[in-house]
Design a protein around this motif. Structure first.
Motif, mmCIF file in Angstrom:
data_model
loop_
_atom_site.group_PDB
_atom_site.id
_atom_site.type_symbol
_atom_site.label_atom_id
_atom_site.label_comp_id
_atom_site.label_asym_id
_atom_site.label_seq_id
_atom_site.Cartn_x
_atom_site.Cartn_y
_atom_site.Cartn_z
ATOM 1 N N ALA A 34 2.796 -5.858 -4.449
ATOM 2 C CA ALA A 34 4.011 -6.167 -3.694
ATOM 3 C C ALA A 34 4.886 -7.141 -4.464
ATOM 4 O O ALA A 34 6.112 -7.001 -4.523
ATOM 5 N N SER B 150 7.304 -5.611 0.467
ATOM 6 C CA SER B 150 6.315 -6.231 1.345
ATOM 7 C C SER B 150 4.939 -5.596 1.161
ATOM 8 O O SER B 150 4.820 -4.465 0.680
ATOM 9 N N ARG B 151 3.914 -6.317 1.589
ATOM 10 C CA ARG B 151 2.557 -5.772 1.525
ATOM 11 C C ARG B 151 2.422 -4.561 2.443
ATOM 12 O O ARG B 151 1.690 -3.617 2.136
ATOM 13 N N GLU B 152 3.143 -4.586 3.564
ATOM 14 C CA GLU B 152 3.094 -3.464 4.491
ATOM 15 C C GLU B 152 3.649 -2.194 3.832
ATOM 16 O O GLU B 152 3.124 -1.089 4.038
#
Length: 242
Positions: A52, A58-60
């Motif tokens: 990320a 983002s990590r999502e």
């Protein structure tokens, strides 16, 4: 153009595909890393946080992209284990995979000469046109590179994003595409080069010089720094095959 738009434009221009979600953007980035040889079967991906950071998402978003690729059989995800590349058969998911394969057929000396010419033009234009948000992105990229000094794959991912961000800042999409294509030359073998002690640190030092030229809006300094960096890449790659 802000950094997010620039990154999306990288995918749209290089792949000829319409702009889509950031999750799709990361899917195409990861498959491009596979198509260019940065990642091979059995190689683990950087962790979600590191990936990320390298891609400025983002990590999502990274998690969603990994899920998509795992359903296609490209990545293997197991509880408590690192995500690894399961297949290099990325099909239409990759950005211009065929073009990268074509680049690999060129002669190393010819590619070096072409990169010197094209990157000099790109660097000079970027020094004049680069936006403050992109300079911030490049500073953050160098910080991510420094955190990857012991991880050649993660460093190369950061390295590619650093270069392509500058290519895009030239304002010439054709030159940016050509520069990105030439950058991909023998990229799979570069992993062996950057695994050697001191190589990553030397590349980061080169990147700092490139950034300094861009920050001061000095076309000559930016161009000279790019030439020094490309010559280092050429020399270390040539030694690999000697």
């Amino acid at each position: 153009m802000d950094v997010r738009a620039m990154l999306e434009d990288d995918v749209a221009t290089l792949g000829g595909a319409p702009k889509t979600s950031m999750k799709d953007f990361v899917v195409q980035k990861i498959t491009t890393f596979i198509a260019t040889g940065i990642l091979k079967v059995g190689d683990p991906l950087p962790g979600e946080r590191e990936l990320a950071s390298a891609l400025s998402v983002s990590r999502e978003t990274v998690r969603g992209a990994i899920l998509i690729l795992s359903t296609h059989g490209v990545l293997s995800v197991a509880q408590g284990m690192r995500t690894v590349v399961a297949s290099v058969d990325v099909g239409e998911l990759a950005v211009q995979a065929a073009r990268y394969r074509d680049i690999a057929a060129y002669n190393l000396d010819d590619v070096h000469e072409a990169r010197l010419l094209i990157e000099a033009r790109v660097a000079r234009a970027a020094a004049v046109k680069i936006e403050p948000s992109t300079l911030d992105y490049l500073r953050n990229s160098i910080a991510a590179q420094e955190a990857a000094c012991d991880d050649p794959v993660r460093f190369l991912i950061c390295d590619r994003e650093f270069h392509t961000a500058i290519y895009r800042s030239s304002g010439n999409a054709v030159l940016a595409d050509v520069a990105a294509d030439l950058y991909s030359y023998l990229l799979g073998h570069r992993k062996r080069v950057v695994s050697q002690p001191g190589t990553i640190a030397a590349s980061i030092a080169d990147h700092r010089m490139v950034l300094a030229g861009l920050e001061t809006r000095d076309p000559d300094a930016a161009s000279a720094a790019f030439a020094t960096h490309e010559t280092r890449i050429y020399t270390t790659t040539k030694l690999l095959f000697s």
